[in-house]
Design a protein around this motif. Structure first.
Motif, PDB file in Angstrom:
ATOM      1  N   GLY A  31     122.259  69.142  84.443  1.00 26.09           N
ATOM      2  CA  GLY A  31     121.133  68.776  84.673  1.00 26.09           C
ATOM      3  C   GLY A  31     120.613  68.346  86.087  1.00 26.09           C
ATOM      4  N   ARG A  32     121.337  68.972  87.106  1.00 24.33           N
ATOM      5  CA  ARG A  32     121.015  68.448  88.445  1.00 24.33           C
ATOM      6  C   ARG A  32     120.547  69.588  88.957  1.00 24.33           C
ATOM      7  NH1 ARG A  32     122.125  63.876  91.548  1.00 24.33           N
ATOM      8  NH2 ARG A  32     123.272  63.478  90.035  1.00 24.33           N
ATOM      9  N   PRO A  33     119.093  69.539  89.282  1.00 26.53           N
ATOM     10  CA  PRO A  33     118.662  70.737  90.196  1.00 26.53           C
ATOM     11  C   PRO A  33     119.257  70.933  91.560  1.00 26.53           C
ATOM     12  CG  PRO A  33     116.930  69.290  89.529  1.00 26.53           C
ATOM     13  CD  PRO A  33     118.239  68.591  88.971  1.00 26.53           C
ATOM     14  N   PRO A  34     119.506  72.131  91.996  1.00 26.15           N
ATOM     15  CA  PRO A  34     120.347  72.140  93.051  1.00 26.15           C
ATOM     16  C   PRO A  34     119.564  71.630  94.416  1.00 26.15           C
ATOM     17  CG  PRO A  34     120.189  74.442  92.269  1.00 26.15           C
ATOM     18  CD  PRO A  34     119.356  73.239  91.408  1.00 26.15           C
ATOM     19  N   ALA A  35     118.208  71.352  94.382  1.00 21.85           N
ATOM     20  CA  ALA A  35     117.425  70.737  95.224  1.00 21.85           C
ATOM     21  C   ALA A  35     117.628  69.272  95.357  1.00 21.85           C
ATOM     22  CB  ALA A  35     115.923  70.956  95.337  1.00 21.85           C
ATOM     23  N   GLU A  36     118.388  68.756  94.244  1.00 23.80           N
ATOM     24  CA  GLU A  36     118.848  67.258  94.181  1.00 23.80           C
ATOM     25  C   GLU A  36     120.343  67.116  94.468  1.00 23.80           C
ATOM     26  OE1 GLU A  36     117.399  65.574  90.684  1.00 23.80           O
ATOM     27  OE2 GLU A  36     114.988  66.271  91.044  1.00 23.80           O
ATOM     28  N   ALA A  37     120.969  68.184  94.607  1.00 28.56           N
ATOM     29  CA  ALA A  37     122.604  68.072  94.667  1.00 28.56           C
ATOM     30  C   ALA A  37     123.012  67.865  96.007  1.00 28.56           C
ATOM     31  CB  ALA A  37     123.216  69.336  94.127  1.00 28.56           C
ATOM     32  N   CYS A  51     128.476  81.653 110.407  1.00 31.56           N
ATOM     33  CA  CYS A  51     128.541  82.659 109.428  1.00 31.56           C
ATOM     34  C   CYS A  51     127.920  84.261 109.997  1.00 31.56           C
ATOM     35  CB  CYS A  51     127.393  82.335 108.172  1.00 31.56           C
ATOM     36  SG  CYS A  51     125.817  82.047 108.492  1.00 31.56           S
ATOM     37  N   ARG A  52     128.142  85.250 109.376  1.00 24.91           N
ATOM     38  CA  ARG A  52     127.753  86.358 109.897  1.00 24.91           C
ATOM     39  C   ARG A  52     126.368  86.655 109.177  1.00 24.91           C
ATOM     40  NH1 ARG A  52     132.725  87.251 108.076  1.00 24.91           N
ATOM     41  NH2 ARG A  52     131.915  88.632 106.343  1.00 24.91           N
ATOM     42  N   PRO A  53     125.410  87.091 109.974  1.00 27.16           N
ATOM     43  CA  PRO A  53     123.988  87.330 109.544  1.00 27.16           C
ATOM     44  C   PRO A  53     124.111  88.416 108.327  1.00 27.16           C
ATOM     45  CG  PRO A  53     124.028  87.082 112.066  1.00 27.16           C
ATOM     46  CD  PRO A  53     125.320  87.131 111.625  1.00 27.16           C
ATOM     47  N   GLY A  54     123.599  88.321 107.546  1.00 28.22           N
ATOM     48  CA  GLY A  54     123.542  89.402 106.276  1.00 28.22           C
ATOM     49  C   GLY A  54     124.642  89.452 105.588  1.00 28.22           C
ATOM     50  N   ALA A  55     125.836  88.737 105.887  1.00 26.15           N
ATOM     51  CA  ALA A  55     126.933  88.616 104.914  1.00 26.15           C
ATOM     52  C   ALA A  55     126.720  87.506 103.878  1.00 26.15           C
ATOM     53  CB  ALA A  55     128.173  88.020 106.043  1.00 26.15           C
ATOM     54  N   PRO A  56     127.603  87.702 102.913  1.00 25.71           N
ATOM     55  CA  PRO A  56     127.113  86.608 101.911  1.00 25.71           C
ATOM     56  C   PRO A  56     127.721  85.075 102.375  1.00 25.71           C
ATOM     57  CG  PRO A  56     128.312  88.541 100.700  1.00 25.71           C
ATOM     58  CD  PRO A  56     127.943  88.728 102.257  1.00 25.71           C
ATOM     59  N   CYS A  57     127.011  84.344 102.182  1.00 25.18           N
ATOM     60  CA  CYS A  57     127.519  82.814 102.768  1.00 25.18           C
ATOM     61  C   CYS A  57     127.026  81.779 101.646  1.00 25.18           C
ATOM     62  CB  CYS A  57     126.577  82.496 103.865  1.00 25.18           C
ATOM     63  SG  CYS A  57     127.066  80.789 104.817  1.00 25.18           S
ATOM     64  N   THR A  58     128.020  81.111 101.214  1.00 26.61           N
ATOM     65  CA  THR A  58     127.680  79.956 100.268  1.00 26.61           C
ATOM     66  C   THR A  58     127.069  78.625 100.945  1.00 26.61           C
ATOM     67  OG1 THR A  58     130.096  80.422  99.261  1.00 26.61           O
ATOM     68  CG2 THR A  58     129.089  78.352  98.911  1.00 26.61           C
ATOM     69  N   ILE A  59     127.367  78.436 102.069  1.00 22.79           N
ATOM     70  CA  ILE A  59     126.387  77.407 102.640  1.00 22.79           C
ATOM     71  C   ILE A  59     124.918  77.660 102.705  1.00 22.79           C
ATOM     72  CG2 ILE A  59     126.104  76.165 104.832  1.00 22.79           C
ATOM     73  CD1 ILE A  59     129.211  75.820 105.247  1.00 22.79           C
ATOM     74  N   ARG A  60     124.702  79.174 103.224  1.00 23.77           N
ATOM     75  CA  ARG A  60     123.130  79.322 103.344  1.00 23.77           C
ATOM     76  C   ARG A  60     122.749  79.497 101.855  1.00 23.77           C
ATOM     77  NH1 ARG A  60     123.885  84.847 104.350  1.00 23.77           N
ATOM     78  NH2 ARG A  60     124.248  84.479 106.719  1.00 23.77           N
ATOM     79  N   SER A  61     123.492  79.946 100.880  1.00 19.87           N
ATOM     80  CA  SER A  61     122.664  80.423  99.654  1.00 19.87           C
ATOM     81  C   SER A  61     122.617  78.899  98.906  1.00 19.87           C
ATOM     82  CB  SER A  61     123.728  80.927  98.735  1.00 19.87           C
ATOM     83  OG  SER A  61     123.922  82.213  99.076  1.00 19.87           O
ATOM     84  N   LEU A  62     123.462  77.858  99.014  1.00 23.87           N
ATOM     85  CA  LEU A  62     123.026  76.534  98.717  1.00 23.87           C
ATOM     86  C   LEU A  62     121.888  75.990  99.420  1.00 23.87           C
ATOM     87  CD1 LEU A  62     126.775  75.539  97.626  1.00 23.87           C
ATOM     88  CD2 LEU A  62     124.770  76.280  95.947  1.00 23.87           C
ATOM     89  N   GLN A  64     119.236  77.178 100.734  1.00 23.78           N
ATOM     90  CA  GLN A  64     118.204  77.967 100.438  1.00 23.78           C
ATOM     91  C   GLN A  64     117.715  77.540  99.319  1.00 23.78           C
ATOM     92  OE1 GLN A  64     119.218  82.151 100.817  1.00 23.78           O
ATOM     93  NE2 GLN A  64     118.655  82.192 103.015  1.00 23.78           N
ATOM     94  N   ALA A  65     118.633  77.053  98.171  1.00 18.75           N
ATOM     95  CA  ALA A  65     118.264  76.383  96.837  1.00 18.75           C
ATOM     96  C   ALA A  65     117.903  75.023  97.011  1.00 18.75           C
ATOM     97  CB  ALA A  65     119.488  76.730  95.882  1.00 18.75           C
ATOM     98  N   GLY A  66     118.086  74.452  98.134  1.00 19.18           N
ATOM     99  CA  GLY A  66     117.519  73.028  98.361  1.00 19.18           C
ATOM    100  C   GLY A  66     118.512  72.125  98.542  1.00 19.18           C
ATOM    101  N   ALA A  67     119.933  72.422  98.275  1.00 22.82           N
ATOM    102  CA  ALA A  67     121.026  71.348  98.002  1.00 22.82           C
ATOM    103  C   ALA A  67     121.413  71.004  99.403  1.00 22.82           C
ATOM    104  CB  ALA A  67     122.226  72.134  97.577  1.00 22.82           C
ATOM    105  N   LEU A  68     121.712  69.688  99.573  1.00 18.68           N
ATOM    106  CA  LEU A  68     122.263  69.137 100.550  1.00 18.68           C
ATOM    107  C   LEU A  68     123.826  69.594 101.089  1.00 18.68           C
ATOM    108  CD1 LEU A  68     122.233  66.959 103.193  1.00 18.68           C
ATOM    109  CD2 LEU A  68     123.312  65.610 101.618  1.00 18.68           C
ATOM    110  N   VAL A  69     124.283  70.478 101.730  1.00 20.05           N
ATOM    111  CA  VAL A  69     125.328  70.897 101.898  1.00 20.05           C
ATOM    112  C   VAL A  69     126.142  70.253 103.158  1.00 20.05           C
ATOM    113  CG1 VAL A  69     126.906  73.071 102.252  1.00 20.05           C
ATOM    114  CG2 VAL A  69     124.685  73.014 100.754  1.00 20.05           C
ATOM    115  N   ASP A  70     127.469  69.847 103.076  1.00 26.74           N
ATOM    116  CA  ASP A  70     128.185  69.617 104.203  1.00 26.74           C
ATOM    117  C   ASP A  70     129.415  70.159 104.231  1.00 26.74           C
ATOM    118  OD1 ASP A  70     126.326  67.420 105.040  1.00 26.74           O
ATOM    119  OD2 ASP A  70     127.112  66.166 103.500  1.00 26.74           O
ATOM    120  N   PHE A  71     130.129  70.263 105.115  1.00 29.42           N
ATOM    121  CA  PHE A  71     131.612  70.900 105.308  1.00 29.42           C
ATOM    122  C   PHE A  71     132.459  69.955 105.650  1.00 29.42           C
ATOM    123  CE2 PHE A  71     130.320  71.925 109.327  1.00 29.42           C
ATOM    124  CZ  PHE A  71     131.388  71.948 110.266  1.00 29.42           C
TER     125      PHE A  71
END
Length: 143
Positions: A31-37, A51-62, A64-71
């Motif tokens: 029940g947690r929208p990605p934008a609040e995660a 990340c390589r432009p055009g390549a799949p990227c977990t950080i980019r994808s999350l 774009q969904a609005g998640a706060l992503v740290d590494f």
């Protein structure tokens, strides 16, 4: 846990990187929208600082969904994704791990205490296989 059975569909049906698709589905299931995660990605590149432009990227994808992503990666202090330069966590502590809704282990990196990750994180998606030796735990889910 069988992720296909848990989520009700094969993971390869998504155009997202597998870890990002699984993360989004998990967040929806609690029940947690990605934008609040808040998501922490471990082992992002093991030497790769962007990340390589055009390549799949977990950080980019999350993001774009609005998640706060740290590494955290013990070998990389900054990471660039789509022109956004991000500074990684300086130290991986149990307190830091508890602040995130989920932790994604992209790649195993030497020097990371995966026992502490398993014990402290709420939910871990082990895409890199780093937690295989941590035993069966309710919060660890291999990809």
């Amino acid at each position: 846990m069988d992720l296909e059975a848990f989520y009700g569909q094969p993971q390869q049906s998504s155009p997202l990187p597998p870890a990002a698709a699984c993360a989004r589905q998990y967040l929806q299931s609690i029940g947690r929208p990605p934008a609040e995660a808040r998501v922490l990605v471990l082992g992002i590149g093991c030497g790769q600082s962007a990340c390589r432009p055009g390549a799949p990227c977990t950080i980019r994808s999350l993001r774009q969904a609005g998640a706060l992503v740290d590494f955290y990666d013990p070998h990389i202090t900054e990471y660039e994704c789509d022109g956004i330069r991000t500074r990684g966590l300086a130290r991986l502590t149990c307190a830091a791990l508890r602040r995130y809704d989920m932790v994604i282990v992209e790649r195993p990196c030497p020097g990371t205490d995966y026992g502490a990750v398993a014990a402290s994180a709420r939910w871990v998606l082990d895409a890199g296989g780093a937690l295989r030796g941590c035993g069966a735990r309710h919060n660890i889910h291999p990809l």
